[in-house]
Write an enzyme that holds these catalytic residues in place. Sequence first.
Site, mmCIF file in Angstrom:
data_model
loop_
_atom_site.group_PDB
_atom_site.id
_atom_site.type_symbol
_atom_site.label_atom_id
_atom_site.label_comp_id
_atom_site.label_asym_id
_atom_site.label_seq_id
_atom_site.Cartn_x
_atom_site.Cartn_y
_atom_site.Cartn_z
ATOM 1 N N THR A 93 0.813 -1.225 0.039
ATOM 2 C CA THR A 93 0.065 -0.009 -0.139
ATOM 3 C C THR A 93 0.877 1.241 -0.075
ATOM 4 O OG1 THR A 93 -1.465 -1.063 1.335
ATOM 5 C CG2 THR A 93 -1.851 1.166 1.154
ATOM 6 N N LYS A 168 -8.048 1.725 -3.172
ATOM 7 C CA LYS A 168 -7.864 1.118 -1.916
ATOM 8 C C LYS A 168 -7.879 2.414 -0.951
ATOM 9 C CE LYS A 168 -5.268 -0.888 1.526
ATOM 10 N NZ LYS A 168 -5.232 -1.893 2.191
ATOM 11 N N LYS A 243 -1.567 5.237 8.372
ATOM 12 C CA LYS A 243 -0.975 5.266 7.174
ATOM 13 C C LYS A 243 -1.642 5.334 5.854
ATOM 14 C CE LYS A 243 1.462 2.226 4.140
ATOM 15 N NZ LYS A 243 2.387 1.081 3.707
HETATM 16 P P1 NAD Z 1 5.737 -6.090 7.210
HETATM 17 O O1 NAD Z 1 6.469 -4.882 7.837
HETATM 18 O O2 NAD Z 1 5.385 -7.013 8.403
HETATM 19 O O3 NAD Z 1 6.388 -6.608 6.126
HETATM 20 C C1 NAD Z 1 7.392 -5.927 5.385
HETATM 21 C C2 NAD Z 1 8.464 -6.835 4.976
HETATM 22 O O4 NAD Z 1 9.456 -6.127 3.945
HETATM 23 C C3 NAD Z 1 9.181 -7.149 6.211
HETATM 24 O O5 NAD Z 1 9.442 -8.466 6.508
HETATM 25 C C4 NAD Z 1 10.740 -6.321 5.840
HETATM 26 O O6 NAD Z 1 11.845 -6.849 6.340
HETATM 27 C C5 NAD Z 1 10.661 -6.504 4.195
HETATM 28 N N1 NAD Z 1 11.640 -5.304 3.622
HETATM 29 C C6 NAD Z 1 11.903 -4.231 3.844
HETATM 30 N N2 NAD Z 1 12.399 -3.682 2.808
HETATM 31 C C7 NAD Z 1 12.944 -4.826 2.044
HETATM 32 C C8 NAD Z 1 13.714 -4.952 0.861
HETATM 33 N N3 NAD Z 1 14.559 -4.019 0.456
HETATM 34 N N4 NAD Z 1 13.937 -6.150 0.498
HETATM 35 C C9 NAD Z 1 13.046 -7.273 0.957
HETATM 36 N N5 NAD Z 1 12.615 -7.150 2.155
HETATM 37 C C10 NAD Z 1 12.228 -6.015 2.464
HETATM 38 O O7 NAD Z 1 4.353 -5.388 6.603
HETATM 39 P P2 NAD Z 1 3.014 -6.129 6.347
HETATM 40 O O8 NAD Z 1 2.177 -6.151 7.477
HETATM 41 O O9 NAD Z 1 3.509 -7.329 5.566
HETATM 42 O O10 NAD Z 1 2.658 -5.027 5.209
HETATM 43 C C11 NAD Z 1 3.189 -4.851 3.937
HETATM 44 C C12 NAD Z 1 2.485 -4.042 3.135
HETATM 45 O O11 NAD Z 1 0.940 -4.559 2.768
HETATM 46 C C13 NAD Z 1 2.211 -2.725 3.553
HETATM 47 O O12 NAD Z 1 2.460 -1.835 2.543
HETATM 48 C C14 NAD Z 1 1.020 -2.470 4.294
HETATM 49 O O13 NAD Z 1 0.576 -1.290 4.185
HETATM 50 C C15 NAD Z 1 0.027 -3.362 3.461
HETATM 51 N N6 NAD Z 1 -0.845 -3.931 4.100
HETATM 52 C C16 NAD Z 1 -1.031 -4.494 5.380
HETATM 53 C C17 NAD Z 1 -1.940 -5.112 6.025
HETATM 54 C C18 NAD Z 1 -1.812 -5.682 7.385
HETATM 55 O O14 NAD Z 1 -2.950 -5.996 7.795
HETATM 56 N N7 NAD Z 1 -0.777 -6.046 7.863
HETATM 57 C C19 NAD Z 1 -3.115 -5.005 5.369
HETATM 58 C C20 NAD Z 1 -3.390 -4.334 4.004
HETATM 59 C C21 NAD Z 1 -2.169 -4.074 3.328
#
Ligand code: NAD
Length: 312
Positions: A93, A168, A243
């Site tokens: 997102t 979204k 966010k």
């Molecule tokens: P998260 O922080 O758990 O996962 C993100 C991952 O990306 C982490 O494991 C981090 O180590 C990794 N990362 C960061 N930089 C990196 C790179 N350069 N190369 C490889 N890995 C890298 O976050 P999440 O909850 O999984 O959310 C991910 C996305 O989904 C976000 O944009 C969030 O807004 C969106 N989202 C989350 C939810 C939710 O409920 N968690 C719901 C809808 C959307």
Amino acid sequence: MAFIGLGNMGGPMAANLVKAGVDVWGYDVVPSAMETARANGVQVVEDPLEAVPRADVVLTMLPSGQHVISAYQDSPGLLSAAGPGTIFLDCSTINISEAQQAAELAQAAGFRAADAPVSGGVVGAEAGTLAFMVGASAEVFAEVEPLLDIMGARAIHCGGNGLGQAAKICNNMILGVTQIAVGEAFVLGEKLGLTHQALYDVVSKASGQCWAVTTNCPVPGPVPSSPANRDYQPGFAGALMAKDLNLAANALDEQGVRAQLGRLATAIYTEFAAGEGAGQDFSAIINTIREDSQHQSSGPENSSAPLAKDTT
Ligand code: NAD
């Protein structure tokens, strides 16, 4: 395919692809995320550039737009290692303008691109029931749809690049505003002597009916599965709502849209997420409303709500 970002969402999404028989090469900067992915059958690589040349689709699931753009182009980035015909599919997102920039970077390097942010949270990611909102050409949508169908229950083609993110944040702006409105109505109902159940029974069948009442009811009791029944464990955390609303506010600024309620909801959730609300379900905003209302004496001179005064 290559899967970059194996966190709370990416980890289970990649695991579902593996379960469906897709070859997934995965990478995350955090070793524990890589270990969990390995245990789920993802072929983890120490360098993302090892995964990309083998992939027809490079899926990113990263925290922010800057992470995505930097992963695409920074020295050397994912774009430098991809083979002809690769589709760059970003499910994070992020800002609409960043999604468009990421797509332009991929296209300038000779590849195709889609933004496909999700709703449904970690529970949906684990169950494979996410909803994807997709910004891409019709041709790219048709190619990525089978993958999205594995990870989710619905994939909606919203238009060209960036329009998945647009859908979204429009949806989540409605959600943020309505969850606050529902919290305010339930606190008013309490003060007026209505039971939660009576108010729920009316609103859930009347014109106030919405997801924030019927699924995410902010008081314990009427909807047993709502986060209010488990001390507001998310669910959808306040930090994530803040966010998304800030992404919506950026778009409101860029597009010059007035949207007073969307901006107020952004301010309210930004303040909420700066404190203990960050880790609570966003429906816990009702507790802030209730607490602020305890210090509020009645009368028309107090008609300006304390939240509105504090946060604008
Ligand atoms: P998260 O922080 O758990 O996962 C993100 C991952 O990306 C982490 O494991 C981090 O180590 C990794 N990362 C960061 N930089 C990196 C790179 N350069 N190369 C490889 N890995 C890298 O976050 P999440 O909850 O999984 O959310 C991910 C996305 O989904 C976000 O944009 C969030 O807004 C969106 N989202 C989350 C939810 C939710 O409920 N968690 C719901 C809808 C959307």
